[in-house]
Design a protein around this motif. Structure first.
Motif, short mmCIF file in Angstrom:
data_model
loop_
_atom_site.label_atom_id
_atom_site.label_comp_id
_atom_site.label_asym_id
_atom_site.label_seq_id
_atom_site.Cartn_x
_atom_site.Cartn_y
_atom_site.Cartn_z
N SER B 64 0.74 -1.09 0.12
CA SER B 64 0.00 0.13 -0.12
C SER B 64 1.07 1.19 -0.01
N VAL B 65 0.55 2.20 -0.70
CA VAL B 65 1.50 3.38 -1.02
C VAL B 65 1.40 4.08 0.27
N GLN B 66 0.46 4.47 1.24
CA GLN B 66 0.52 4.92 2.36
C GLN B 66 1.46 4.43 3.54
N ASN B 67 1.25 2.98 3.35
CA ASN B 67 1.77 2.36 4.39
C ASN B 67 3.53 2.35 4.37
N GLU B 68 3.83 2.48 3.03
CA GLU B 68 4.99 2.40 2.72
C GLU B 68 6.05 3.56 2.38
N ILE B 69 5.54 4.53 1.96
CA ILE B 69 6.19 5.96 1.75
C ILE B 69 5.27 7.08 2.15
N ASP B 70 6.07 8.26 2.33
CA ASP B 70 5.36 9.51 2.49
C ASP B 70 5.52 10.12 1.17
N ILE B 79 10.97 12.53 -6.53
CA ILE B 79 11.00 11.33 -6.77
C ILE B 79 9.82 10.69 -7.39
N GLU B 80 9.86 9.78 -8.36
CA GLU B 80 8.78 9.31 -9.00
C GLU B 80 8.25 7.87 -7.99
N ILE B 81 6.87 8.04 -8.04
CA ILE B 81 6.52 6.85 -7.41
C ILE B 81 5.77 5.93 -8.58
N VAL B 82 6.35 4.72 -8.30
CA VAL B 82 5.86 3.57 -9.45
C VAL B 82 5.47 2.15 -8.54
N ARG B 83 4.94 1.28 -9.32
CA ARG B 83 4.53 -0.09 -8.79
C ARG B 83 5.09 -0.97 -9.80
N ARG B 84 5.69 -2.01 -9.28
CA ARG B 84 6.22 -3.16 -10.26
C ARG B 84 5.31 -4.26 -10.20
N ILE B 85 5.51 -5.13 -11.16
CA ILE B 85 4.38 -6.62 -11.30
C ILE B 85 5.03 -7.54 -10.42
N THR B 86 6.14 -7.43 -9.54
CA THR B 86 6.44 -8.40 -8.82
C THR B 86 6.18 -7.92 -7.23
N GLY B 87 6.09 -9.06 -6.62
CA GLY B 87 5.70 -8.87 -5.08
C GLY B 87 7.19 -8.36 -4.17
N GLY B 88 7.23 -8.45 -2.86
CA GLY B 88 8.36 -7.81 -2.17
C GLY B 88 8.22 -6.29 -1.69
N GLY B 89 9.55 -5.93 -1.26
CA GLY B 89 9.22 -4.79 -0.59
C GLY B 89 9.69 -3.45 -1.54
N PHE B 251 1.60 1.64 -16.42
CA PHE B 251 2.43 1.92 -15.15
C PHE B 251 2.43 3.39 -14.88
N GLN B 252 2.15 4.38 -15.87
CA GLN B 252 2.13 5.67 -15.24
C GLN B 252 0.48 6.01 -14.92
N THR B 253 -0.14 5.10 -14.89
CA THR B 253 -1.84 5.41 -14.32
C THR B 253 -1.99 5.35 -12.73
N ARG B 254 -2.95 6.21 -12.52
CA ARG B 254 -2.95 6.19 -10.92
C ARG B 254 -3.65 4.77 -10.64
N ASP B 255 -4.37 4.34 -11.60
CA ASP B 255 -5.47 3.08 -11.20
C ASP B 255 -3.94 2.15 -10.84
N TRP B 256 -3.15 2.09 -11.33
CA TRP B 256 -1.97 1.14 -11.20
C TRP B 256 -1.21 1.34 -9.85
N VAL B 257 -0.74 2.66 -9.96
CA VAL B 257 0.21 2.92 -9.00
C VAL B 257 -0.36 2.96 -7.52
N TYR B 258 -1.83 3.38 -7.43
CA TYR B 258 -2.46 3.72 -6.35
C TYR B 258 -3.44 2.49 -6.09
N PHE B 259 -3.20 1.21 -6.84
CA PHE B 259 -3.89 0.10 -6.73
C PHE B 259 -4.29 -0.36 -5.32
N LEU B 260 -3.38 -0.17 -4.58
CA LEU B 260 -3.42 -0.41 -2.88
C LEU B 260 -3.24 1.05 -2.38
N PRO B 261 -4.11 1.77 -2.23
CA PRO B 261 -3.71 3.37 -1.57
C PRO B 261 -3.23 3.31 -0.38
#
Lengths: 102, 261
Positions: B64-70, B79-89, B251-261
């Motif tokens: 989740s974005v909120q849980n991991e980053i400010d 700093i750009e915020i992005v989400r990858r297709i693999t699990g992990g930290g 990858f640049q869409t809000r739906d993807w990056v904030y898939f777990l807000p």
């Protein structure tokens, strides 16, 4: 409400949820675990939507276990880990003055 | 563990995509594109080294974005915020601070291996390559690369369309102050590690050996080539096009990056 559980030697499971009377609502499971296929997360989170609040870890574990789609691989976490985080989330008391928006 | 793993490594006709400067979302999109192509047999097994156009914080698939980053602190620092297709930290990737590579291979390569064993198998050569540089490193837990000097890296995998994507990040240098501002590292996460400070968990390579980042990357490439064979390759125009489309449409869409807000 927010609960976390780090599986020993495994990964972190985070549960955010709301309580609506005696039911759980808006349950979100997140963490640094691995899950294949990745859309299995929807089934796990959905299983807890509307579940009874204040239940024991064993109850939530069974609910989640029953909802794991066949062929799913949970790596570094388990239904048990999710259940612990669900119980912890409900013990969460928001601190005053924090800026947490969840 | 299957006894023929070394044969499996040597049997592949490995292709090298050398460090190519791309944006964060392009880098992530390219992983998805190349995994698909290797799975469909349109590309040979490939190892790619990453290069970044700018700083990024990369969330795992299920974080989740909120849980991991400010997010505000990330924005303030460009700093750009992005989400990858693999699990992990979460990884804070500054262009000159991290060495990342991706391996794309048909899933027959990991036949007979458990998930946990496959992680170790994919990074085994890096542990050996680090050993040649005098860094005593080993695998810890499911997906961490650690050393006498502290944790130095982590890996993640996705499996789809008949292929495995395994990528790993090796820390070269670490901006602890920036990390402290941008990343949220909760106490629960450290609960079974027996350590209190997030800083003490890490031992980036710059602290351990006197080599430039590019020199270490080159050593990794040379080592891989020596062990398993490696043919120089590039991203094809076709792959590039698909990468750009996916970067924009996913990858640049809000739906993807904030898939777990």
């Amino acid at each position: 409400m927010h609960g976390e559980y780090k599986v020993p030697k495994g990964k972190l499971v985070v549960v955010d949820l709301e309580r609506d009377g005696d039911r759980l609502r808006n349950v979100q499971i997140s963490g640094d675990f691995f899950l294949y296929p990745d859309d299995a997360l929807d089934a796990l989170s959905a299983s807890l939507e509307g579940a009874v609040a204040g239940a024991s870890e064993a109850v939530y574990r069974e609910i989640v276990t029953a909802a794991v789609p066949p062929g799913t691989e949970m790596v570094g976490f388990s239904p048990e880990a999710i259940a612990i985080a669900v119980v912890r989330a409900q013990q969460d008391e928001p601190e005053e003055g924090t800026d947490r928006a969840d | 563990m299957p006894t023929d793993m070394l044969d499996r490594w040597r049997e592949q006709d490995w292709q090298l995509i050398p460090p190519t400067r791309l944006s964060a979302s392009e880098n992530l999109a390219l992983d998805e594109v190349l995994t698909g192509r290797v799975g469909r047999g349109e590309r040979k097994p490939t190892i790619r080294f990453w290069q970044w156009a700018g700083p990024a914080v990369i969330l795992g698939r299920f974080q989740s974005v909120q849980n991991e980053i400010d997010a505000d602190a990330a924005r303030r620092n460009g700093i750009e915020i992005v989400r990858r297709i693999t699990g992990g930290g979460t990884i804070l990737a500054q262009p000159d601070d991290v060495i990342m590579y991706s391996i794309y291979v048909p899933d027959s390569f990991v036949r007979g291996l458990s998930f946990a064993d496959s992680y170790r198998e994919f990074d085994h050569w890096v542990i050996d390559a680090l050993g040649e540089l005098g860094v005593n490193a080993w695998y810890e837990g499911l997906n961490d690369i650690t050393s006498e000097g502290g944790k130095i890296g982590g890996a993640a995998q996705a499996r789809r369309n008949g292929a495995v994507l395994h990528h790993a990040a090796v820390a070269y240098r670490m901006d602890h102050e920036l990390m402290g501002q941008v990343l949220r590292i909760g106490q629960e996460k450290l609960s079974d590690k027996g350590i209190r400070s997030a800083d003490r968990r890490v031992g980036p390579l710059r602290q351990q050996i006197d080599l430039e980042r590019e020199e270490i990357t080159q050593h990794f490439i040379d080592f891989f080539r020596r062990q398993f064979g490696l043919t120089d390759d590039t991203i094809t125009p076709d792959e590039q096009q698909e990468m750009q489309r996916l970067a924009t449409e996913k990858f640049q869409t809000r739906d993807w990056v904030y898939f777990l807000p």
